[in-house]
Motif scaffolding. Structure first.
Motif, PDB file in Angstrom:
ATOM      1  N   GLY A  33      -3.060   1.418  -3.071  1.00  0.00           N
ATOM      2  CA  GLY A  33      -2.334   2.561  -2.544  1.00  0.00           C
ATOM      3  C   GLY A  33      -2.205   3.675  -3.559  1.00  0.00           C
ATOM      4  N   THR A  78      -2.896   2.530   4.790  1.00  0.00           N
ATOM      5  CA  THR A  78      -2.777   1.105   5.135  1.00  0.00           C
ATOM      6  C   THR A  78      -4.080   0.531   5.666  1.00  0.00           C
ATOM      7  OG1 THR A  78      -1.850   1.757   7.294  1.00  0.00           O
ATOM      8  CG2 THR A  78      -0.292   1.225   5.532  1.00  0.00           C
ATOM      9  N   SER A 122      -4.005   7.374  -2.836  1.00  0.00           N
ATOM     10  CA  SER A 122      -3.213   8.591  -2.650  1.00  0.00           C
ATOM     11  C   SER A 122      -3.853   9.802  -3.309  1.00  0.00           C
ATOM     12  CB  SER A 122      -1.806   8.388  -3.217  1.00  0.00           C
ATOM     13  OG  SER A 122      -1.844   8.147  -4.618  1.00  0.00           O
ATOM     14  N   ILE A 130       0.841  -1.202   0.000  1.00  0.00           N
ATOM     15  CA  ILE A 130       0.000   0.000   0.000  1.00  0.00           C
ATOM     16  C   ILE A 130       0.874   1.250   0.000  1.00  0.00           C
ATOM     17  CG2 ILE A 130      -1.798   1.267   1.213  1.00  0.00           C
ATOM     18  CD1 ILE A 130      -2.807  -1.385   0.188  1.00  0.00           C
TER      19      ILE A 130
END
Length: 443
Positions: free
Chosen positions: A367, A349, A371, A321
């Motif tokens: 991940g 996470t 973001s 992640i």
């Protein structure tokens, strides 16, 4: 009483937080700093280290931990791996958003819910603590002299605490255990209704950005000592041989982390303590390696990772992640050391079960997407949901789960309503399969 040592261990943790505040800060500024924290509107991102000093911030965290322990003890909430989550979350967010004043109305609302249902408060004690993700709403309503007052703040906080238990029970079912921050998703949904209603009534909330810098060396040493201490205790002072403790940790790494996964019951304290220390070092390592800052919000993120190390997170499912977030920095129009991205690196996470269950490539994908999604997910709620990454993680879990399960049909799990343990046999953990060739240790 199997896990009765959690209380003295958590008290020692609170003492350690207090010691950090007293050593790194000026003791004379702690009480004025606490008062300043109470009188601050706490929308994301409000770093208590920046606005009140490192001493007041860590003492506030220690006091919030002690309050949480008192609530859990008095309500007779069963001790297990999720207790570690509650301690980690409350300590972490008490560095940037929760304080000794704004958590009470929400806790009181959940207490009222239990009484209306004619049930024991212990059944909802953990929900009451996690529901304080919306404590910035209480602070805003109480402190905005142009709109709210303290009585409205108490009322709205109580309403929040009253409605979140049934909401969180429902949102858990629709995420298929792939988002560990279920309460963050529930709070995000509630905030998307609450904030527009407040603005229609004349409120004018704004996001904040208070971000401390220059504490990497001091806080890095303090956090490193804590993490290494947990590893050493898990290996050598947990009542088992070091090889057995390490074997338990290796078994932990083979789990998916899909919620609910109570590692304290599955594998015992030694493996859990080792995982907590290692995960804390991983979180700190990623922040420092990417040029980030150790401060209230990032330490809070690391504490959260360490807390969830007892309930779903481990090195193998969080690193993909984090790598996905780092990968995003190479092609997105933001930088890896931006404050919001640093928090996404840590709190992202929450999607560790996707990595653990479907494999590390899907973890990197999760991940990568998280973001960017998290940077916009908090916009409709004006920073009032402290668990913003949990809200973003919930959205992604709902979207990614059906896509991945259709692409990989043989990896379609059935939703669990309980963890790996019979509710009536709390002291009989299920032993995961041994690593090839090793004999199983007794648990």
């Amino acid at each position: 009483m199997r896990y009765h040592k959690i209380y003295p261990a958590a008290i020692c943790f609170a003492c350690y937080l207090t010691a950090i505040g007293l050593i790194l800060g000026d003791p004379a500024t702690i009480l004025p700093g606490l008062w300043k924290i109470i009188l601050t509107e706490d929308a994301l991102i409000t770093d208590y280290i920046q606005i009140a000093g490192i001493g007041a911030a860590f003492v506030n965290a220690a006091l919030v931990v002690l309050i949480s322990l008192g609530i859990l003890h008095l309500s007779k909430d069963p001790l297990n791996g999720f207790t570690l989550v509650e301690i980690g979350l409350m300590a972490g967010f008490a560095l940037f958003g929760k304080n000794i004043a704004n958590i009470w109305p929400i806790i009181g609302g959940t207490f009222l819910y239990a009484k209306v249902r004619r049930e024991e408060f212990g059944k909802y004690a953990s929900v009451s603590l996690l529901a304080t993700a919306l404590s910035p709403v209480v602070s805003y309503v109480a402190l905005d002299n142009g709109w709210g007052n303290i009585w409205w703040a108490i009322l709205i906080g109580a309403v929040i605490g009253f409605v979140l238990p049934p909401m969180s029970a429902y949102t858990y079912k629709i995420q298929n255990g792939m988002n560990l921050y279920n309460m963050g998703f529930a709070c995000g949904l509630l905030a998307t209704i609450l904030v527009p209603v407040m603005t229609s009534l004349g409120a004018n909330p704004t996001v904040a950005h208070h971000w401390a810098t220059g504490y990497n060396a001091q806080l890095g040493i303090c956090l490193g000592v804590l993490c290494v201490g947990l590893i050493v205790v898990g290996l050598f002072f947990s009542g088992r041989p070091a090889w057995a403790a390490w074997a338990g940790y290796r078994r932990l790494l083979l789990t998916t982390g899909r919620a609910p996964s109570d590692y304290l019951r599955m594998l015992g304290a030694p493996a859990t303590l080792i995982s907590m220390g290692i995960n804390g070092l991983i979180g700190m390592g990623f922040i420092l390696a990417t040029g980030g800052d150790l401060n209230g919000p990032t330490i809070g993120g690391i504490f959260t990772i360490m807390g969830f190390s007892g309930f779903g997170k481990h090195a193998r499912n969080i690193i993909p992640i984090m790598l996905g977030v780092v990968l995003g920095s190479f092609c997105m129009h933001w930088h890896i050391n931006d404050s919001g991205v640093q928090l996404a690196l840590l709190f992202g996470t929450t999607l560790a079960p996707i990595s653990g269950y479907f494999g590390w490539p899907f973890g990197i994908l999760a991940g990568f997407l998280h973001s960017s999604v998290v940077l916009r997910a908090g916009t409709p709620v004006e920073g009032f949901n402290l668990y913003n990454n949990g809200f973003s993680g919930g959205l992604l879990a709902i979207v990614l789960y059906p896509i991945i399960t259709e692409a990989i049909r043989h990896r379609k799990p059935e939703l669990q309503d309980v963890d790996y343990f019979d509710n009536f046999e709390r002291d009989n953990p299920t032993v995961p399969p041994p690593i090839g060739g090793e004999e199983e240790e007794e648990f």
